[in-house]
Design a protein around this motif. Structure first.
Motif, PDB file in Angstrom:
ATOM      1  N   SER A   1       0.835  -1.139   0.073  1.00  0.00           N
ATOM      2  CA  SER A   1       0.056   0.115   0.065  1.00  0.00           C
ATOM      3  C   SER A   1       0.798   1.064  -0.048  1.00  0.00           C
ATOM      4  N   ALA A   2       1.824   1.135   0.659  1.00  0.00           N
ATOM      5  CA  ALA A   2       2.853   2.368   0.818  1.00  0.00           C
ATOM      6  C   ALA A   2       3.314   2.446  -0.693  1.00  0.00           C
ATOM      7  N   ARG A   3       3.813   1.488  -1.201  1.00  0.00           N
ATOM      8  CA  ARG A   3       4.784   1.665  -2.286  1.00  0.00           C
ATOM      9  C   ARG A   3       3.862   2.141  -3.468  1.00  0.00           C
ATOM     10  N   VAL A   4       2.377   1.765  -3.598  1.00  0.00           N
ATOM     11  CA  VAL A   4       1.608   2.082  -4.606  1.00  0.00           C
ATOM     12  C   VAL A   4       0.948   3.290  -4.539  1.00  0.00           C
ATOM     13  N   THR A   5       0.880   3.892  -3.262  1.00  0.00           N
ATOM     14  CA  THR A   5       0.403   5.309  -3.136  1.00  0.00           C
ATOM     15  C   THR A   5       1.570   6.248  -2.991  1.00  0.00           C
ATOM     16  N   GLU A   6       2.619   5.924  -2.888  1.00  0.00           N
ATOM     17  CA  GLU A   6       3.853   6.855  -2.822  1.00  0.00           C
ATOM     18  C   GLU A   6       3.605   7.841  -3.697  1.00  0.00           C
ATOM     19  N   GLY A   7       3.518   9.208  -3.083  1.00  0.00           N
ATOM     20  CA  GLY A   7       3.718  10.405  -4.164  1.00  0.00           C
ATOM     21  C   GLY A   7       2.239  10.702  -5.001  1.00  0.00           C
ATOM     22  N   ARG A   8       1.338   9.834  -4.767  1.00  0.00           N
ATOM     23  CA  ARG A   8       0.214  10.023  -5.452  1.00  0.00           C
ATOM     24  C   ARG A   8      -0.787  11.222  -4.630  1.00  0.00           C
ATOM     25  N   ASP A   9      -1.730  11.698  -5.342  1.00  0.00           N
ATOM     26  CA  ASP A   9      -2.691  12.628  -4.555  1.00  0.00           C
ATOM     27  C   ASP A   9      -3.884  11.597  -3.885  1.00  0.00           C
ATOM     28  N   ARG A  10      -3.982  12.054  -2.729  1.00  0.00           N
ATOM     29  CA  ARG A  10      -5.085  11.303  -1.991  1.00  0.00           C
ATOM     30  C   ARG A  10      -6.466  11.529  -2.608  1.00  0.00           C
ATOM     31  N   PHE A  11      -6.790  12.511  -3.036  1.00  0.00           N
ATOM     32  CA  PHE A  11      -8.028  12.924  -3.716  1.00  0.00           C
ATOM     33  C   PHE A  11      -7.729  13.054  -5.187  1.00  0.00           C
ATOM     34  N   ARG A  12      -8.557  12.180  -5.846  1.00  0.00           N
ATOM     35  CA  ARG A  12      -8.555  11.973  -7.536  1.00  0.00           C
ATOM     36  C   ARG A  12      -9.392  13.150  -8.117  1.00  0.00           C
ATOM     37  N   PRO A  13      -9.068  13.217  -9.365  1.00  0.00           N
ATOM     38  CA  PRO A  13     -10.014  14.450 -10.087  1.00  0.00           C
ATOM     39  C   PRO A  13     -11.224  13.583 -10.424  1.00  0.00           C
ATOM     40  N   SER A  14     -12.205  14.404 -10.683  1.00  0.00           N
ATOM     41  CA  SER A  14     -13.181  13.789 -11.331  1.00  0.00           C
ATOM     42  C   SER A  14     -12.966  13.352 -12.614  1.00  0.00           C
ATOM     43  N   SER A  15     -13.827  12.496 -13.073  1.00  0.00           N
ATOM     44  CA  SER A  15     -13.946  12.003 -14.644  1.00  0.00           C
ATOM     45  C   SER A  15     -13.769  13.033 -15.588  1.00  0.00           C
ATOM     46  N   GLU A  16     -14.758  14.168 -15.406  1.00  0.00           N
ATOM     47  CA  GLU A  16     -14.975  15.313 -16.258  1.00  0.00           C
ATOM     48  C   GLU A  16     -13.592  16.274 -16.170  1.00  0.00           C
ATOM     49  N   ASP A  17     -13.163  16.610 -14.809  1.00  0.00           N
ATOM     50  CA  ASP A  17     -11.723  17.365 -14.680  1.00  0.00           C
ATOM     51  C   ASP A  17     -10.689  16.594 -15.370  1.00  0.00           C
ATOM     52  N   HIS A  18     -10.643  15.139 -15.224  1.00  0.00           N
ATOM     53  CA  HIS A  18      -9.902  14.577 -15.858  1.00  0.00           C
ATOM     54  C   HIS A  18      -9.742  14.639 -17.503  1.00  0.00           C
ATOM     55  N   ALA A  19     -10.866  14.372 -18.133  1.00  0.00           N
ATOM     56  CA  ALA A  19     -11.156  14.487 -19.524  1.00  0.00           C
ATOM     57  C   ALA A  19     -10.623  15.840 -20.046  1.00  0.00           C
ATOM     58  N   LYS A  20     -10.976  17.098 -19.026  1.00  0.00           N
ATOM     59  CA  LYS A  20     -10.698  18.358 -19.473  1.00  0.00           C
ATOM     60  C   LYS A  20      -9.305  18.547 -19.690  1.00  0.00           C
ATOM     61  N   LEU A  21      -8.622  18.056 -18.613  1.00  0.00           N
ATOM     62  CA  LEU A  21      -6.977  18.319 -18.655  1.00  0.00           C
ATOM     63  C   LEU A  21      -6.112  17.441 -19.808  1.00  0.00           C
ATOM     64  N   LEU A  22      -7.140  16.254 -19.778  1.00  0.00           N
ATOM     65  CA  LEU A  22      -6.498  15.432 -20.947  1.00  0.00           C
ATOM     66  C   LEU A  22      -6.584  16.067 -22.364  1.00  0.00           C
ATOM     67  N   MET A  23      -7.742  16.718 -22.606  1.00  0.00           N
ATOM     68  CA  MET A  23      -8.093  17.309 -23.804  1.00  0.00           C
ATOM     69  C   MET A  23      -7.178  18.783 -23.960  1.00  0.00           C
ATOM     70  N   LYS A  24      -6.893  19.189 -22.647  1.00  0.00           N
ATOM     71  CA  LYS A  24      -6.026  20.528 -22.897  1.00  0.00           C
ATOM     72  C   LYS A  24      -4.719  20.245 -23.358  1.00  0.00           C
ATOM     73  N   PHE A  25      -4.105  19.030 -22.795  1.00  0.00           N
ATOM     74  CA  PHE A  25      -2.853  18.588 -22.945  1.00  0.00           C
ATOM     75  C   PHE A  25      -2.911  17.941 -24.444  1.00  0.00           C
ATOM     76  N   MET A  26      -3.834  17.392 -25.165  1.00  0.00           N
ATOM     77  CA  MET A  26      -3.809  17.130 -26.476  1.00  0.00           C
ATOM     78  C   MET A  26      -3.868  18.183 -27.594  1.00  0.00           C
ATOM     79  N   ASP A  27      -4.603  19.300 -26.931  1.00  0.00           N
ATOM     80  CA  ASP A  27      -4.782  20.252 -27.870  1.00  0.00           C
ATOM     81  C   ASP A  27      -3.573  21.238 -27.872  1.00  0.00           C
TER      82      ASP A  27
END
Length: 289
Positions: free
Chosen positions: A152-178
């Motif tokens: 558990s410690a190794r898998v979660t190392e450095g990762r955000d405790r709170f994950r973005p919503s699918s909508e926010d994830h998709a928006k950031l992904l499209m910003k990156f691709m654009d």
């Protein structure tokens, strides 16, 4: 009926094997072998088919994972998990099932030993009690608890405790691709974590970076070189491993791009180019967005 029992559990078993192996091709082989064993036993003595089948699949996957690690060490370039369309990933009824099938989590699980990975998946995703997990992996209950804590410690190392919503994830992904498609390096700079890492898996089948590219400056330079050399077309969003990803044509081939976050910006970019690993994410026209 015995066959009905097995087919009832098949999606769950595929999801389990996939989390343990990081490959749907290998997961399908393991589940098929479990089916053959199920056909060859006296099922009247099996009081709990689900528990029996989870044990069989877990042990088969553990054996395969141990041999697969040797092959992955000799792999050309970084070995990344084989992505899969979310609809094919098995049941995702809980947050734990969704998180343990996410691409970033599967990638982090590559750091674990085979027993640690099994303990982590069986406890986190399938909520098995430690005594059952210990029996499956051949350890004491106390050791199973320790392995889960370490994993558990190794898998979660450095990762955000709170994950973005699918909508926010998709928006950031499209910003990156654009921004990438338009060559807007200033916009990319704002989207990247200072320690962003770009992972590229070509598997020796197509040209790809043979080592992870680490740091904002190096990743920007790498992307600038790609943009100047290749044309990226037919980009579309696909639902992969419980979250959005970009499927796009690059020259004569295709690639899948998955991103992961830290502190609201992109921390990891996973690009799958190996055509052998793209079969389970190839979008159908009817699913295009």
């Amino acid at each position: 009926m015995p066959t009905v029992d097995f087919e009832e559990h098949r999606p769950m078993l595929l999801g389990l094997a996939y989390r343990l192996l990081g490959s749907m091709w290998d997961a399908e082989d393991v589940v098929q072998e479990a089916w053959l064993r199920w056909q060859g036993i006296d099922r009247s003595e099996i009081r709990e088919p689900r528990g029996f089948l989870v044990t069989v699949v877990s042990r088969l996957a553990l054996d395969q994972l141990r041999s697969a690690r040797v092959k992955r060490e000799a792999y050309t370039g970084p070995w990344l998990p084989e992505p899969v369309l979310t609809a094919e990933a098995g049941p995702l009824d809980t947050a734990e099932l969704r998180d343990t099938v996410s691409y970033a989590t599967l990638h982090m699980m590559e750091k674990l030993s085979p027993p640690e990975r099994a303990v982590f998946v069986l406890r986190e995703a399938f909520e098995l009690p430690y005594d059952e997990i210990a029996e499956i992996v051949g350890s004491s209950v106390a050791n199973a608890r320790q392995m889960h804590h370490r994993a558990s410690a190794r898998v979660t190392e450095g990762r955000d405790r709170f994950r973005p919503s699918s909508e926010d994830h998709a928006k950031l992904l499209m910003k990156f691709m654009d921004a990438a498609a338009g060559g807007d390096l200033s916009a990319l700079t704002d989207l990247f974590h200072e320690d962003v890492v770009a992972w590229n898996d070509g598997g020796g089948k197509v040209r790809a970076a043979l080592r992870p590219i680490i740091g904002r400056r190096k990743v920007l330079a790498f992307l600038e070189g790609l943009i100047s050399r290749y044309e990226f077309t037919e980009a579309r969003v696909v639902d992969v491993n419980g979250g959005p990803a970009i499927w796009t044509r690059v020259g004569e081939g295709h690639q899948l791009v998955v991103i992961d976050f830290r502190d609201g910006v992109i921390r990891d970019i996973y690009t799958m180019l190996n055509p052998d690993k793209l079969e389970h994410v190839r979008p159908r026209r009817s699913a295009d967005l």
